[in-house]
Design an enzyme around this catalytic site. Structure first.
Site: not given
Length: 182
Positions: A101-103, A121, A148
């Site tokens: 998720i994210c980075a 992200y 995500s």
């Protein structure tokens, strides 16, 4: 019972890591937190988490999934750590689930385990493969790889992990218990 490993290092995004840990444990998924730099890790917003073990002690064959939370510099540390990169490649070779998720999808990219379609992200797609970035979905599943977007999507991401590992019935029970009825 399913079992997941969550490697974390200093600068991890607390909302992501803790949401994943909490939601999965509510589903009775065994969660092992693996410290990359040390057993005590400090998040991006100064929340301390004690890991269960060091990442170098993790063996892929004991787990069903590896999940990487984002946050900085955590995502870069995960991308540069030889043990995390080895685990990602082993999970891919064993056709097991990999999630980020994210980075953190950047670490999947570095390990060459990211499938074609992904999200992350916004702006991190520039470090990965911009043309395969899905900007209008909170969670993207491509084969056994789940990605995500960021902190606000952490609950949805964690619930997708529950659905994949424990099935629709447990997913619905956990989701209802969290009052996530949308």
């Amino acid at each position: 019972m399913s079992k997941i490993v969550i490697p974390i290092s200093n600068g991890f995004e607390e909302i992501e890591a803790i949401s994943i840990i909490d939601v999965c444990r509510r589903a009775e998924i065994e969660v092992v937190i693996a410290g990359v730099e040390a057993l005590e890790t400090i998040g991006a917003h100064k929340v301390k988490v004690s890991a269960d073990c060091k990442v170098e002690d993790i063996k892929e064959n004991n787990f069903d999934m590896i999940v990487l939370p984002g946050g900085l510099p955590n995502a870069f540390t995960l991308a540069d750590n030889e043990h995390v990169q080895r685990l990602l490649k082993e999970f891919k070779a064993s056709d097991k689930y990999i999630a980020a998720i994210c980075a953190a999808p950047y670490a999947l990219h570095k390990a060459e385990v990211l499938n074609k379609n992904y999200t992350c992200y916004p702006s991190f797609e520039q470090k990965i493969v911009p043309e395969n970035y899905i900007s209008n979905q909170n969670v993207v599943k491509d084969g056994n790889v789940i990605t995500s977007r960021g902190p606000a999507t952490a609950m949805e991401f964690a619930l997708e992990i529950v659905k994949l590992l424990e099935g629709e019935k447990i997913y619905k029970e956990v989701k209802e218990g969290l009052l996530a009825n949308n």
